[in-house]
Design an enzyme around this catalytic site. Structure first.
Site, PDB file in Angstrom:
ATOM      1  CG  ASP A 162      -1.905   5.278   4.782  1.00  0.00           C
ATOM      2  OD1 ASP A 162      -1.769   4.218   5.429  1.00  0.00           O
ATOM      3  OD2 ASP A 162      -2.985   5.647   4.279  1.00  0.00           O
ATOM      4  CD  GLU A 191      -6.641   5.248   2.312  1.00  0.00           C
ATOM      5  OE1 GLU A 191      -7.641   5.389   3.023  1.00  0.00           O
ATOM      6  OE2 GLU A 191      -5.513   4.990   2.770  1.00  0.00           O
ATOM      7  CE  LYS A 208      -6.572   8.810   7.867  1.00  0.00           C
ATOM      8  NZ  LYS A 208      -7.267   7.708   8.567  1.00  0.00           N
ATOM      9  CG  ASP A 253      -9.891   7.584   6.397  1.00  0.00           C
ATOM     10  OD1 ASP A 253      -8.805   7.525   5.790  1.00  0.00           O
ATOM     11  OD2 ASP A 253      -9.989   7.828   7.615  1.00  0.00           O
ATOM     12  NE  ARG A 306     -10.581  -1.012   3.610  1.00  0.00           N
ATOM     13  CZ  ARG A 306     -11.132  -1.105   4.819  1.00  0.00           C
ATOM     14  NH1 ARG A 306     -12.325  -1.640   4.976  1.00  0.00           N
ATOM     15  NH2 ARG A 306     -10.470  -0.688   5.885  1.00  0.00           N
ATOM     16  CE  LYS A 334      -3.226   2.635   2.941  1.00  0.00           C
ATOM     17  NZ  LYS A 334      -4.132   2.631   4.117  1.00  0.00           N
ATOM     18  CG  ASP A 355      -5.445   8.008   4.457  1.00  0.00           C
ATOM     19  OD1 ASP A 355      -6.351   8.625   3.854  1.00  0.00           O
ATOM     20  OD2 ASP A 355      -5.650   6.983   5.152  1.00  0.00           O
TER      21      ASP A 355
HETATM   22  N1  BES Z   1      -4.262   4.623   6.767  1.00  0.00           N
HETATM   23  C1  BES Z   1      -5.408   4.344   7.555  1.00  0.00           C
HETATM   24  C2  BES Z   1      -5.141   3.331   8.668  1.00  0.00           C
HETATM   25  C3  BES Z   1      -4.200   3.749   9.754  1.00  0.00           C
HETATM   26  C4  BES Z   1      -4.680   4.275  10.933  1.00  0.00           C
HETATM   27  C5  BES Z   1      -2.845   3.537   9.628  1.00  0.00           C
HETATM   28  C6  BES Z   1      -3.814   4.624  11.943  1.00  0.00           C
HETATM   29  C7  BES Z   1      -1.981   3.893  10.653  1.00  0.00           C
HETATM   30  C8  BES Z   1      -2.463   4.429  11.816  1.00  0.00           C
HETATM   31  C9  BES Z   1      -6.516   3.769   6.679  1.00  0.00           C
HETATM   32  O1  BES Z   1      -6.537   4.212   5.377  1.00  0.00           O
HETATM   33  C10 BES Z   1      -7.811   4.166   7.276  1.00  0.00           C
HETATM   34  O2  BES Z   1      -8.066   5.345   7.337  1.00  0.00           O
HETATM   35  N2  BES Z   1      -8.593   3.194   7.724  1.00  0.00           N
HETATM   36  C11 BES Z   1      -9.857   3.469   8.313  1.00  0.00           C
HETATM   37  C12 BES Z   1     -10.832   2.478   7.758  1.00  0.00           C
HETATM   38  C13 BES Z   1     -12.257   2.761   8.133  1.00  0.00           C
HETATM   39  C14 BES Z   1     -12.714   4.062   7.509  1.00  0.00           C
HETATM   40  C15 BES Z   1     -13.127   1.623   7.678  1.00  0.00           C
HETATM   41  C16 BES Z   1      -9.704   3.296   9.817  1.00  0.00           C
HETATM   42  O3  BES Z   1      -9.004   2.389  10.254  1.00  0.00           O
HETATM   43  O4  BES Z   1     -10.245   4.111  10.547  1.00  0.00           O
HETATM   44 ZN    ZN Z   2      -4.751   4.815   4.600  1.00  0.00          ZN
HETATM   45 MN    MN Z   3      -7.601   6.023   5.121  1.00  0.00          MN
END
Ligand code: BES
Ligand code: ZN
Ligand code: MN
Length: 498
Positions: A289, A350, A278, A348, A352, A266, A271
């Protein structure tokens, strides 16, 4: 940083600094005094002192990470001997040795050369593991990211000499550890780089340059190629940014390779969350990220440098997730590579989306195994914190090989179930094939199940969610604040184990 190996006694070293170790005593009275490890007591004799007594006098207890400097007063070439604490002897692990080596590297910040017998502190371990731990601890412990400071922090250490009883065989372990640690440092550099200097086209170019003159072929799919190939996930995530996404394909294909492994990373260069923006605090570290993509680049580099007899395809799925008038909206439907459709419930989620396309791409190459590496879910941080990564897999053998490698490198992972039977139905979209986000519960498993939808049947696949472990909020051991380089060394070890 070159590492030499010799069977000479430490006292005869010409290095500027010598380092030995001591265990913490356990018990009452005299037994609480620190216990010199390896050749420490012998070095004390060469200095004309009783090292154990000296350590007790200066109040050194031998606790893990404790460091004390002892002047040599001309008895040996080095002006100082550094003694590092290891904690209780019966609790010392290879990763403890790695951390002790990093403490020594910290003490050696201003000296050009260091000599140590630290691997001897773990006599019951596989000697190659002990040697590797010390080399890695020194290399990673002396890592500094100074590119963006007006006065760059420097680490002056140029050469390290390991004094070992058994020299043959150690050289190979040293060489591999140096390559693996250098690869992890490279990944740290990429992840620590601020997002303005690694937007997808620029990062693709930097990675291509890093492989110039090597036996790794680099192919970059730009936005036109992505459009032509139907990479709707990568394009959909990148659409809000003024810089287009990229898919970078690295191919290391040595002659006579026994198997073909694919690594998919990834690579969200920043992000923001996109339209599902966010909150500011959650965004602060989101330059990290792309740690999965950085890991892939670093591991391919190490495979090539070590001339491993395995074909490796590395994919870096690069996009910047930004909100704008052109960004993908919540409830938009994307058509992924291969034709599956996805309703974007949350922009968010993204990672996947870019990975789905990349997995379909890589399955067409029919590798023998696929490992994807992604800072995928905040839920992985909630579940296992910052020191243990998440592994999910469609294949038990692949999972156990990866977990085994992780045990040796001090980069632990813990397996979560690919719970299709229990949670598979949550993937269903209301107007499209899939939805990219489900309920809050089991968020990490949901993301893994989503990725699994894009892996062809019959290809063993593992997913490493490194959201917690890719970044350190505080310095500890061989880890400074910032990018960790996890799980570069684990993947190198896994490839090497065959
Ligand atoms: N890049 C984030 C995940 C992340 C969070 C990495 C904290 C490192 C530290 C990912 O893209 C994300 O935002 N995931 C969301 C998914 C949700 C919206 C289903 C999450 O984990 O909140
Ligand atoms: Zn992310
Ligand atoms: Mn995200």
């Amino acid at each position: 940083m070159p590492v030499d190996v010799t069977a000479d006694p430490l006292a005869r070293s010409e290095a500027a600094m010598l380092a030995v170790a001591a265990y913490a005593g356990n018990g009452d009275g005299d037994a609480v005094a620190p216990v010199p490890a390896g050749g420490a007591a012998a070095l004390g004799e060469a200095l004309g002192i009783d090292l154990a007594a000296e350590l007790r006098t200066v109040g050194f207890s031998g606790n893990a990470g404790e460091v004390v400097r002892i002047p040599t007063r001309g008895a040996v070439a080095a002006s100082t001997v550094v003694v590092v604490g290891l904690g209780a002897a019966d609790r010392l692990t290879t990763d403890g040795l790695r951390r002790a080596a990093a403490a020594v590297a910290g003490a050696a910040e201003r000296v050009p050369s260091l000599a140590t017998d630290l691997p001897a502190a773990l006599p019951d371990a596989d000697p190659a593991d002990a040697v590797a731990a010390v080399v890695e601890g020194i290399s990673l412990g002396s890592y500094r990211f100074g590119t963006y400071r007006s006065e760059a922090p420097v680490h002056d250490l140029e050469t390290t000499t390991l004094h070992l009883a058994e020299v043959d065989g150690a050289r190979d372990a040293v060489a591999v550890a140096e390559v693996a640690a250098r690869a992890a440092r490279y990944a740290r550099d990429l992840v620590n780089t601020p997002p303005q200097d690694k937007r997808p086209p620029a990062l693709a170019q930097q990675v291509a340059e890093a492989f110039a003159g090597t036996d790794v072929a680099v192919r970059i799919l730009d936005e036109e190629a992505l459009e032509a190939g139907g990479y709707g996930g990568i394009l959909g995530v990148g659409r809000g940014s003024s810089e287009p996404p990229r898919l970078v394909e690295l191919t290391y294909a040595p002659e006579g390779a026994g198997r073909h492994v694919a690594l998919v990373g990834k690579g969200i260069t920043f992000d923001t969350g996109g339209i599902s923006l966010k909150p500011s605090e959650s965004m602060e570290t989101m330059k990290m990220d792309m740690a999965g993509a950085a890991t892939v680049a670093a591991v391919v580099r190490a495979a090539s440098e070590l001339a491993l007899p395995v074909k490796v395809t590395g994919l870096l799925a690069l996009a910047e997730n930004m909100p704008s008038g052109t960004a993908t909206r919540v409830s938009d439907v994307l058509t992924m590579k291969g034709g599956k459709t996805v309703e974007v419930i949350n922009t968010d989620a993204e990672g996947r989306l870019v990975l789905g396309d990349a997995l379909v791409h890589v399955c067409e190459l029919q590798p023998d195994a696929i490992v994807d590496i992604a800072t995928l879910t905040g839920a992985a941080v909630v579940a296992l914190g910052e020191k243990i990564g998440v592994l999910m897999a469609s294949d038990d053998d692949l999972a156990s090989r990866l977990l085994d490698a992780a045990k040796h490198t001090g980069e632990p992972f813990w397996q979560l179930p690919l719970a299709t039977e229990q949670y598979g139905d949550r993937l269903e979209g209301s107007i499209a094939d899939l939805r990219n986000s489900g309920s809050r519960a089991a968020g990490t498993i949901f993301a893994g199940l989503f990725l699994h939808e894009f892996v062809a049947d019959g290809i063993p696949w593992a997913h490493l969610d490194i959201a917690g472990v890719a970044w350190a909020n505080e310095a500890a051991g061989y880890q400074g604040k910032g990018a960790t380089g996890v799980p570069v060394r684990t993947l190198v070890r896994w490839l090497q184990a065959g």
